[in-house]
Motif scaffolding. Structure first.
Motif, PDB file in Angstrom:
ATOM      1  N   ALA A 133       0.817  -1.211   0.000  1.00 32.99           N
ATOM      2  CA  ALA A 133       0.000   0.000   0.000  1.00 32.99           C
ATOM      3  C   ALA A 133       0.852   1.263   0.000  1.00 32.99           C
ATOM      4  O   ALA A 133       0.484   2.275  -0.615  1.00 32.99           O
ATOM      5  N   TYR A 134       2.016   1.210   0.663  1.00 32.36           N
ATOM      6  CA  TYR A 134       2.855   2.406   0.825  1.00 32.36           C
ATOM      7  C   TYR A 134       4.316   2.084   0.507  1.00 32.36           C
ATOM      8  O   TYR A 134       5.164   1.982   1.400  1.00 32.36           O
ATOM      9  N   PRO A 135       4.647   1.909  -0.749  1.00 33.35           N
ATOM     10  CA  PRO A 135       6.011   1.491  -1.111  1.00 33.35           C
ATOM     11  C   PRO A 135       7.090   2.539  -0.828  1.00 33.35           C
ATOM     12  O   PRO A 135       8.271   2.242  -0.977  1.00 33.35           O
ATOM     13  N   GLY A 136       6.684   3.732  -0.393  1.00 34.29           N
ATOM     14  CA  GLY A 136       7.676   4.744  -0.038  1.00 34.29           C
ATOM     15  C   GLY A 136       8.209   4.623   1.367  1.00 34.29           C
ATOM     16  O   GLY A 136       8.968   5.502   1.824  1.00 34.29           O
ATOM     17  N   HIS A 137       7.838   3.547   2.078  1.00 35.93           N
ATOM     18  CA  HIS A 137       8.296   3.393   3.458  1.00 35.93           C
ATOM     19  C   HIS A 137       9.785   3.060   3.532  1.00 35.93           C
ATOM     20  O   HIS A 137      10.374   2.499   2.600  1.00 35.93           O
ATOM     21  N   LEU A 138      10.380   3.404   4.668  1.00 41.54           N
ATOM     22  CA  LEU A 138      11.739   2.939   4.966  1.00 41.54           C
ATOM     23  C   LEU A 138      11.751   1.417   5.013  1.00 41.54           C
ATOM     24  O   LEU A 138      10.715   0.786   5.258  1.00 41.54           O
ATOM     25  N   PRO A 139      12.905   0.799   4.796  1.00 40.04           N
ATOM     26  CA  PRO A 139      12.955  -0.658   4.949  1.00 40.04           C
ATOM     27  C   PRO A 139      12.441  -1.080   6.320  1.00 40.04           C
ATOM     28  O   PRO A 139      12.717  -0.428   7.330  1.00 40.04           O
ATOM     29  N   ARG A 174      12.156  -7.957  -3.222  1.00 35.70           N
ATOM     30  CA  ARG A 174      11.694  -7.079  -2.149  1.00 35.70           C
ATOM     31  C   ARG A 174      12.435  -7.345  -0.834  1.00 35.70           C
ATOM     32  O   ARG A 174      12.205  -6.651   0.152  1.00 35.70           O
ATOM     33  N   VAL A 175      13.300  -8.338  -0.815  1.00 40.46           N
ATOM     34  CA  VAL A 175      14.064  -8.686   0.391  1.00 40.46           C
ATOM     35  C   VAL A 175      15.502  -8.206   0.226  1.00 40.46           C
ATOM     36  O   VAL A 175      16.165  -8.528  -0.767  1.00 40.46           O
ATOM     37  N   ILE A 176      15.991  -7.445   1.190  1.00 44.99           N
ATOM     38  CA  ILE A 176      17.387  -6.985   1.192  1.00 44.99           C
ATOM     39  C   ILE A 176      18.242  -8.134   1.716  1.00 44.99           C
ATOM     40  O   ILE A 176      18.084  -8.574   2.854  1.00 44.99           O
ATOM     41  N   VAL A 199      21.895   3.055  -0.679  1.00 42.03           N
ATOM     42  CA  VAL A 199      21.108   4.280  -0.516  1.00 42.03           C
ATOM     43  C   VAL A 199      19.627   3.925  -0.397  1.00 42.03           C
ATOM     44  O   VAL A 199      19.173   2.875  -0.879  1.00 42.03           O
ATOM     45  N   LEU A 200      18.883   4.813   0.230  1.00 44.70           N
ATOM     46  CA  LEU A 200      17.466   4.554   0.471  1.00 44.70           C
ATOM     47  C   LEU A 200      16.682   4.393  -0.826  1.00 44.70           C
ATOM     48  O   LEU A 200      15.657   3.701  -0.855  1.00 44.70           O
ATOM     49  N   GLY A 201      17.163   5.015  -1.891  1.00 45.67           N
ATOM     50  CA  GLY A 201      16.488   4.866  -3.172  1.00 45.67           C
ATOM     51  C   GLY A 201      16.432   3.430  -3.654  1.00 45.67           C
ATOM     52  O   GLY A 201      15.556   3.073  -4.448  1.00 45.67           O
ATOM     53  N   ARG A 202      17.356   2.591  -3.191  1.00 47.45           N
ATOM     54  CA  ARG A 202      17.360   1.173  -3.561  1.00 47.45           C
ATOM     55  C   ARG A 202      16.598   0.305  -2.569  1.00 47.45           C
ATOM     56  O   ARG A 202      16.336  -0.869  -2.850  1.00 47.45           O
ATOM     57  N   LEU A 203      16.264   0.880  -1.421  1.00 52.29           N
ATOM     58  CA  LEU A 203      15.751   0.050  -0.332  1.00 52.29           C
ATOM     59  C   LEU A 203      14.298   0.320   0.035  1.00 52.29           C
ATOM     60  O   LEU A 203      13.692  -0.456   0.781  1.00 52.29           O
ATOM     61  N   ARG A 204      13.719   1.389  -0.445  1.00 55.94           N
ATOM     62  CA  ARG A 204      12.335   1.694  -0.060  1.00 55.94           C
ATOM     63  C   ARG A 204      11.382   0.582  -0.520  1.00 55.94           C
ATOM     64  O   ARG A 204      11.579  -0.025  -1.557  1.00 55.94           O
ATOM     65  N   PHE A 209      15.543  -9.065   6.961  1.00 57.07           N
ATOM     66  CA  PHE A 209      15.362 -10.049   8.021  1.00 57.07           C
ATOM     67  C   PHE A 209      16.708 -10.373   8.659  1.00 57.07           C
ATOM     68  O   PHE A 209      17.732 -10.430   7.975  1.00 57.07           O
ATOM     69  N   ALA A 210      16.672 -10.612   9.979  1.00 56.18           N
ATOM     70  CA  ALA A 210      17.903 -10.987  10.680  1.00 56.18           C
ATOM     71  C   ALA A 210      17.577 -11.923  11.828  1.00 56.18           C
ATOM     72  O   ALA A 210      16.569 -11.764  12.516  1.00 56.18           O
ATOM     73  N   PHE A 211      18.446 -12.894  12.043  1.00 57.48           N
ATOM     74  CA  PHE A 211      18.338 -13.795  13.182  1.00 57.48           C
ATOM     75  C   PHE A 211      18.845 -13.096  14.441  1.00 57.48           C
ATOM     76  O   PHE A 211      19.951 -12.529  14.453  1.00 57.48           O
ATOM     77  N   ASP A 212      18.073 -13.160  15.512  1.00 60.78           N
ATOM     78  CA  ASP A 212      18.536 -12.748  16.834  1.00 60.78           C
ATOM     79  C   ASP A 212      18.879 -14.028  17.595  1.00 60.78           C
ATOM     80  O   ASP A 212      18.072 -14.561  18.351  1.00 60.78           O
ATOM     81  N   THR A 213      20.050 -14.535  17.350  1.00 58.72           N
ATOM     82  CA  THR A 213      20.473 -15.776  17.986  1.00 58.72           C
ATOM     83  C   THR A 213      21.972 -15.956  17.797  1.00 58.72           C
ATOM     84  O   THR A 213      22.562 -15.407  16.871  1.00 58.72           O
TER      85      THR A 213
END
Length: 352
Positions: A133-139, A174-176, A199-204, A209-213
């Motif tokens: 709905a809002y592809p201009g969001h930050l990652p 869509r996944v960094i 740059v944010l232009g590539r990431l919006r 995703f990251a493992f916390d472990t």
């Protein structure tokens, strides 16, 4: 007939955002994305490490004990509402894996089971719905914490199921990914030291995703602590690690962790910390840990209380965050909160 429906849907989406320049040909919205158009003039200068934004801890959690277990006395809004109305840009999902039940989201199985989305895929689809709905969001940074001990000979099966569910909810582009950030550098750590994050232009409009472990899961996922080649998730790490990119350092009031946070930030690592824990700050109306988190220059500051509740007036917010503010340690002078994310482009009318 289906083609006609898609054309009508696109026209409606464009018309619904006309008040925000939806018909502007200068929009930076990706081709083919049906969502609110956006344009950020500094998107080819500002990078992901330049942000400081709010997140939630155990983002799915519902208190089912009526406050009788103090550390668990918090209930989060549904995932979509957190992203939209509360402008959360970091989520944490505790994941349990079972060969029969698949991937479920729960804090403590059989003990603290209140959750906004029982299945991981349901959580991910809510994130995708907002992102579309809002592809201009930050990652959106999604921290995954495995909650059960998977035997070593089943870890690759677990990794395969986890990555498959992520790719069911999001197309790979869509996944960094670690490979994207590492590029042609010898290690992920070296790439970040040399270039920082893209740059944010590539990431919006994308997710990370990251493992916390640590321990066996991290060792196996990083190919025996060497790299993340071919993997979809980043992992909790330190600036010395060749596979390093993200650090989870949850106590910004600790002198030792303050030094670790600063070192990680200066290495262009992303750092997640916490503004409160176990409802202690909420009960005491103590903002000191959140203030320390802000001063630490951590990028993602997680809270159990993004807004006041009927019992606790305490809540944590990033001052000046719209939803993000410029990182106080590493952001360039020309950075502004609206250059990071602008509510004119992201969020429903009700959230303004």
């Amino acid at each position: 007939m289906r083609r006609g429906i898609l054309k009508i849907g696109l026209l409606v989406a464009l018309m619904s955002g006309a008040g925000c320049g939806a018909m502007d040909s200068d929009s930076d919205s990706p081709p083919g994305v049906i969502g609110k158009p956006f344009k950020y003039p500094l998107d080819e200068q500002l990078q992901l490490q330049h942000v400081q934004v709010r997140g939630t801890h155990n983002s799915y959690h519902i208190d089912t004990h009526d406050g009788s277990v103090e550390p668990w006395e918090y209930t989060h809004a549904p995932i979509y509402e957190q992203l939209d109305r509360l402008q959360i840009r970091q989520l944490e999902l505790d994941v349990s894996y079972d060969a029969q039940d698949g991937l479920t989201v729960v804090h403590v199985p059989f003990v603290d089971t209140g959750t906004r989305c029982t299945r991981l895929l349901d959580c991910l689809r809510e994130i995708r719905r907002f992102s579309d709905a809002y592809p201009g969001h930050l990652p959106i940074y999604v921290q995954i914490e495995p909650k059960n001990d998977t035997p070593s000979d089943e870890l690759e099966t677990f990794f395969g199921h986890l990555e498959a569910e992520i790719l069911t909810a999001f197309p790979r582009q869509r996944v960094i990914t670690p490979d994207e950030v590492q590029g042609d550098s010898a290690t992920l750590r070296d790439a970040l030291k040399l270039r920082g994050w893209p740059v944010l232009g590539r990431l919006r409009g994308r997710v990370l995703f990251a493992f916390d472990t640590t321990g066996p899961v991290r060792t196996a996922y990083t190919h025996n602590k060497t790299d993340l080649r071919g993997r979809l998730l980043f992992v909790d790490s330190a600036p010395e690690d060749p596979f390093g990119a993200v650090s989870v350092l949850n106590d910004p009031k600790s002198v030792a962790e303050q030094a670790q946070i600063r070192k990680a930030v200066q290495s262009n690592f992303l750092v997640r910390t916490r503004a409160d824990a176990d409802t202690q700050e909420a009960r005491a109306a103590d903002t000191s840990r959140g203030e320390a988190a802000l001063l630490s220059a951590s990028h993602f500051i997680s809270t159990d209380f993004p807004e006041p509740t009927s019992k606790f007036s305490y809540h944590f917010a990033v001052p000046g965050g719209k939803p993000a503010r410029c990182n106080p340690l590493v952001a360039p002078m020309n950075c502004t909160p609206l250059a990071l994310e602008d509510p004119a482009f992201v969020g429903s009318a009700e959230s303004k």
